[in-house]
Motif scaffolding. Structure first.
Motif, short mmCIF file in Angstrom:
data_model
loop_
_atom_site.label_atom_id
_atom_site.label_comp_id
_atom_site.label_asym_id
_atom_site.label_seq_id
_atom_site.Cartn_x
_atom_site.Cartn_y
_atom_site.Cartn_z
N HIS A 1 -7.78 9.52 26.30
CA HIS A 1 -8.31 10.16 25.10
C HIS A 1 -9.65 9.53 24.72
CE1 HIS A 1 -8.43 12.23 21.31
NE2 HIS A 1 -8.45 11.10 20.64
N ASN A 2 -9.74 8.23 24.84
CA ASN A 2 -10.98 7.54 24.50
C ASN A 2 -12.11 7.86 25.47
OD1 ASN A 2 -9.89 6.36 22.22
ND2 ASN A 2 -9.21 4.55 23.32
N ASP A 3 -11.76 8.27 26.69
CA ASP A 3 -12.78 8.67 27.66
C ASP A 3 -13.45 9.98 27.27
OD1 ASP A 3 -12.07 6.49 29.18
OD2 ASP A 3 -10.85 7.64 30.59
N LYS B 1 -10.45 18.61 18.03
CA LYS B 1 -9.16 18.02 17.68
C LYS B 1 -9.10 16.53 17.99
CE LYS B 1 -7.09 22.50 18.57
NZ LYS B 1 -6.15 23.31 19.35
N TYR B 2 -10.22 15.95 18.38
CA TYR B 2 -10.25 14.56 18.84
C TYR B 2 -9.62 13.60 17.83
CZ TYR B 2 -11.81 10.08 20.60
OH TYR B 2 -11.83 8.79 21.06
N VAL C 1 -12.88 12.82 28.32
CA VAL C 1 -13.16 13.63 29.51
C VAL C 1 -12.32 14.90 29.51
CG1 VAL C 1 -12.99 13.65 32.03
CG2 VAL C 1 -13.81 11.61 30.85
N GLU C 2 -11.08 14.74 29.14
CA GLU C 2 -10.14 15.86 29.25
C GLU C 2 -10.39 16.94 28.20
OE1 GLU C 2 -5.87 15.22 30.04
OE2 GLU C 2 -6.37 13.11 29.86
N ASP C 3 -10.01 18.14 28.57
CA ASP C 3 -9.94 19.24 27.63
C ASP C 3 -8.90 18.85 26.57
OD1 ASP C 3 -8.02 21.85 27.19
OD2 ASP C 3 -10.14 22.36 27.08
N GLN C 4 -9.22 19.02 25.29
CA GLN C 4 -8.32 18.55 24.22
C GLN C 4 -6.97 19.26 24.23
OE1 GLN C 4 -10.86 18.96 20.76
NE2 GLN C 4 -11.61 16.87 21.00
#
Length: 136
Positions: free
Chosen positions: A96-98, A41-42, A100-103
């Protein structure tokens, strides 16, 4: 899920119309969260954040111009809150650009913040603009 219900209308047409768009962006994020057919979903999160940020900058500018035109006494408080909101969106975009997080967790964080903003800011802060106008 996210829609502009009657209690969110403050009675100033221009502001109410623009608030509807904010609810639409929240609804887009909600739909994306529950979209089981999009594993990555990025890009869509990126688009939602970009659209949300661009739109809120325009909306806040319009709202602030309106408040200036009616000589609204609490405009400084509004401007501070608007800047805080934009800053928070910038933080979401940086994280978001990292990548790292779960989407889904990221979307839930955006939705939680947006929901709190829509409820608290529209009902309790923007609602005071309409009260001010009614006393003019």
């Amino acid at each position: 899920m996210y829609e502009m219900k009657p209690e969110y209308y403050i009675g100033i047409d221009m502001i109410d119309e623009e608030h509807k768009q904010l609810f639409k962006y929240a609804d887009e994020a909600y739909e994306l969260l529950h979209d089981e057919f999009t594993p990555d979903k990025y890009d869509r999160i990126d688009i939602i954040l970009e659209n949300l940020r661009n739109y809120t900058v325009k909306h806040f500018s319009d709202e602030e111009q309106y408040m200036e035109s009616i000589h609204y006494k609490k405009i400084f408080t509004q401007k501070v809150q608007h800047q805080e909101f934009i800053h928070k969106l910038d933080e979401f975009m940086e994280h978001h650009n990292d990548e790292v997080e779960d989407q889904d967790e990221q979307i839930m964080g955006i939705l939680k913040y947006l929901t709190e903003w829509l409820v608290n800011h529209i009902l309790y802060v923007d609602g005071q603009i309409a009260e001010f106008v009614s006393k003019m």
